[in-house]
Design an enzyme around this catalytic site. Structure first.
Site, mmCIF file in Angstrom:
data_model
loop_
_atom_site.group_PDB
_atom_site.id
_atom_site.type_symbol
_atom_site.label_atom_id
_atom_site.label_comp_id
_atom_site.label_asym_id
_atom_site.label_seq_id
_atom_site.Cartn_x
_atom_site.Cartn_y
_atom_site.Cartn_z
ATOM 1 N N THR A 133 148.981 0.765 58.375
ATOM 2 C CA THR A 133 149.573 1.408 59.542
ATOM 3 C C THR A 133 149.538 2.931 59.428
ATOM 4 O OG1 THR A 133 151.708 1.754 60.631
ATOM 5 C CG2 THR A 133 151.812 1.041 58.374
ATOM 6 N N ASP A 134 149.611 3.608 60.566
ATOM 7 C CA ASP A 134 149.726 5.072 60.536
ATOM 8 C C ASP A 134 151.104 5.515 60.040
ATOM 9 O OD1 ASP A 134 151.221 4.346 62.771
ATOM 10 O OD2 ASP A 134 150.174 5.663 64.182
ATOM 11 N N GLU A 135 152.065 4.578 60.007
ATOM 12 C CA GLU A 135 153.428 4.964 59.621
ATOM 13 C C GLU A 135 153.515 5.415 58.159
ATOM 14 O OE1 GLU A 135 156.620 2.599 61.125
ATOM 15 O OE2 GLU A 135 155.410 1.809 62.768
ATOM 16 N N TYR A 159 159.997 -0.307 55.902
ATOM 17 C CA TYR A 159 158.730 -0.927 56.319
ATOM 18 C C TYR A 159 157.545 -0.061 55.884
ATOM 19 C CZ TYR A 159 154.723 -1.839 59.377
ATOM 20 O OH TYR A 159 153.449 -2.067 59.842
ATOM 21 N N LYS A 163 154.500 -0.736 53.126
ATOM 22 C CA LYS A 163 153.073 -0.709 53.475
ATOM 23 C C LYS A 163 152.344 0.340 52.624
ATOM 24 C CE LYS A 163 151.100 -2.695 56.223
ATOM 25 N NZ LYS A 163 150.411 -4.019 56.199
HETATM 26 P P1 NAD Z 1 153.186 -9.830 63.130
HETATM 27 O O1 NAD Z 1 154.582 -9.615 62.650
HETATM 28 O O2 NAD Z 1 152.961 -10.095 64.580
HETATM 29 O O3 NAD Z 1 152.514 -11.036 62.335
HETATM 30 C C1 NAD Z 1 152.591 -11.184 60.963
HETATM 31 C C2 NAD Z 1 152.023 -12.560 60.596
HETATM 32 O O4 NAD Z 1 152.068 -12.653 59.166
HETATM 33 C C3 NAD Z 1 152.847 -13.715 61.155
HETATM 34 O O5 NAD Z 1 151.984 -14.694 61.724
HETATM 35 C C4 NAD Z 1 153.577 -14.256 59.940
HETATM 36 O O6 NAD Z 1 153.808 -15.658 60.013
HETATM 37 C C5 NAD Z 1 152.616 -13.903 58.811
HETATM 38 N N1 NAD Z 1 153.320 -13.746 57.535
HETATM 39 C C6 NAD Z 1 154.430 -12.989 57.297
HETATM 40 N N2 NAD Z 1 154.811 -13.127 56.018
HETATM 41 C C7 NAD Z 1 153.903 -13.960 55.432
HETATM 42 C C8 NAD Z 1 153.762 -14.464 54.106
HETATM 43 N N3 NAD Z 1 154.626 -14.154 53.128
HETATM 44 N N4 NAD Z 1 152.718 -15.286 53.839
HETATM 45 C C9 NAD Z 1 151.832 -15.609 54.830
HETATM 46 N N5 NAD Z 1 151.935 -15.184 56.104
HETATM 47 C C10 NAD Z 1 152.964 -14.360 56.389
HETATM 48 O O7 NAD Z 1 152.376 -8.559 62.659
HETATM 49 P P2 NAD Z 1 151.224 -7.762 63.435
HETATM 50 O O8 NAD Z 1 151.858 -6.861 64.430
HETATM 51 O O9 NAD Z 1 150.171 -8.713 63.866
HETATM 52 O O10 NAD Z 1 150.683 -6.835 62.250
HETATM 53 C C11 NAD Z 1 149.617 -7.286 61.410
HETATM 54 C C12 NAD Z 1 149.328 -6.226 60.374
HETATM 55 O O11 NAD Z 1 148.998 -4.997 61.016
HETATM 56 C C13 NAD Z 1 150.516 -5.914 59.453
HETATM 57 O O12 NAD Z 1 150.035 -5.733 58.153
HETATM 58 C C14 NAD Z 1 151.091 -4.631 60.019
HETATM 59 O O13 NAD Z 1 151.714 -3.867 59.006
HETATM 60 C C15 NAD Z 1 149.848 -3.949 60.546
HETATM 61 N N6 NAD Z 1 150.081 -3.035 61.675
HETATM 62 C C16 NAD Z 1 150.657 -3.470 62.839
HETATM 63 C C17 NAD Z 1 150.846 -2.579 63.898
HETATM 64 C C18 NAD Z 1 151.436 -3.024 65.216
HETATM 65 O O14 NAD Z 1 151.562 -2.194 66.134
HETATM 66 N N7 NAD Z 1 151.775 -4.281 65.407
HETATM 67 C C19 NAD Z 1 150.465 -1.242 63.756
HETATM 68 C C20 NAD Z 1 149.894 -0.835 62.548
HETATM 69 C C21 NAD Z 1 149.688 -1.743 61.527
#
Ligand code: NAD
Length: 352
Positions: A133-135, A159, A163
């Site tokens: 993430t950019d965070e 969080y 990350k």
């Molecule tokens: P999300 O919360 O929608 O989904 C996370 C998924 O991971 C879920 O399906 C959950 O069941 C699974 N999960 C969680 N813990 C687990 C574990 N211990 N073992 C196996 N599966 C597990 O997240 P997202 O928004 O799709 O984000 C996906 C990735 O992208 C993350 O790594 C997040 O940090 C990164 N990210 C997200 C955003 C955003 O805007 N959503 C922005 C930047 C980066």
């Protein structure tokens, strides 16, 4: 090619898997524990496809990961599984350390052992793609330049700290053990199937139910918005074409203040008459006490991925938001079921 995707039932992972299944001949193994945030419904189109399989497992469970790698022998890994909600990380950071740090360590170690056993082309082409993430870069002022791949890390929430820790582990496994890797750090995603605890779905769903629209502080925090389908295209491109050991920032080129995002959603809903009241849906806005340590601004310089891989976002924020609003209006059963379950009773805060 067989790619192992972790967290594939999440918002971004499911968009990525739909993209891979539709636009390539690759096989996908989706390792997802199915936490409260999982949306397996988002993969209904893929589940009957012979190239897709779901393994329900915890990425922090070493024995489970060993079994999954032994059975499926992937050609590469795209690691998305994480706890992803900042407010939840403030209320309960422990699971963020377990999943995001220990979980990443476990998948990394298993990937390293698997990669060491590969020979020839299989070993040369293997990639561990870490999705971050950019965070991790911290908070910008209004005039600071956007985050580049060289911006030093300065995470400020549990969080983003978890990350950042996972990013450092991946970099260290590359430098120390030679594990081939790429990393992407993206801005705030939005679009279809986003779990209704993040800003955009919370605002849409509260608005159509005639509820208050909670906005942190004065709503002047700035985020760069990236459509999840543009992100999926970028991830698949970086995984296949990114240079070994490199990091790529991915942004939507759409910096907006939170209050402007909320106003735009209100204007779309007012225009189509989708809210119950007779006045403007802007009347439902309620400013609430700010999140502790709330980062002021994130902005992404995605020049590197544009130059090297010729990726560029296809959505303007306005078109993406209109389509997203329409999607939530047409998929009421999905979010109403989630609301009815109230998952674990947490409030639905306007978080990003
Ligand atoms: P999300 O919360 O929608 O989904 C996370 C998924 O991971 C879920 O399906 C959950 O069941 C699974 N999960 C969680 N813990 C687990 C574990 N211990 N073992 C196996 N599966 C597990 O997240 P997202 O928004 O799709 O984000 C996906 C990735 O992208 C993350 O790594 C997040 O940090 C990164 N990210 C997200 C955003 C955003 O805007 N959503 C922005 C930047 C980066």
């Amino acid at each position: 090619m067989k790619v192992l995707v972790t967290g594939g039932c999440g918002f971004i992972g499911s968009a990525l898997i739909r993209h891979i299944i539709r636009h390539s001949t690759a096989q996908v193994v989706n390792v997802d524990k199915l936490t409260y945030a999982a949306t397996p419904e988002a993969l209904e189109d893929c589940s009957s496809n012979g190239r897709y399989v779901h393994e329900q497992a915890d990425i922090a469970d070493e024995a489970a990961m060993e079994r999954v790698f032994a059975i499926h022998k992937p050609d590469g890994v795209i690691h998305l599984a994480a706890e992803s909600h900042v407010d939840r990380s403030i209320d309960g950071p422990g699971i963020f350390v377990t999943t995001n740090v220990l979980g990443t360590y476990t998948v990394l170690n298993r990937s390293l052992a698997h990669w060491k056993g590969l020979s020839g082309d299989a070993g040369r082409h293997f990639r561990f793609h870490h999705v971050s993430t950019d965070e991790v870069y911290g908070s910008l002022s209004e005039t600071d330049p956007a985050f580049s791949e060289q911006t030093p890390y300065s995470p400020r929430s549990p969080y983003s700290a978890s990350k950042a820790a996972s990013d450092h582990l991946v970099q260290a496994w590359h430098e120390t053990y030679g594990l081939p890797m790429v990393m992407t750090n993206c801005s705030n995603n939005y679009g279809l199937w986003q779990f209704p605890e993040k800003l955009i779905p919370v605002i849409i769903l509260n608005a159509v139910q005639g509820k208050e629209l909670p906005v942190y502080g004065a709503g002047d925090n700035i985020r760069d918005w990236l459509h999840v389908e543009d992100h999926a295209v970028a991830l698949w491109q970086v995984f296949r074409q990114g240079r070994n050991g490199e990091k790529y920032n991915i942004g939507g080129n759409a910096e907006r203040r939170n209050i402007d995002v909320v106003h735009t959603i209100c204007d779309i809903l007012d225009e189509i008459g989708a809210t119950p009241g007779s006045g403007s849906c802007r009347d439902q806005i309620k400013f609430v006490t700010d999140r502790p340590g709330h980062d002021h601004r994130y902005a992404i310089d995605s020049g590197k991925i544009r130059r090297e891989l010729h990726w560029t976002p296809s959505y303007t924020f306005e078109r993406g938001l209109e389509e997203t609003v329409a999607w939530y209006l047409h998929n009421q059963k999905w979010w109403q079921d989630i609301h009815a379950r109230k998952y674990d009773g947490k409030r639905l805060g306007a978080s990003v």
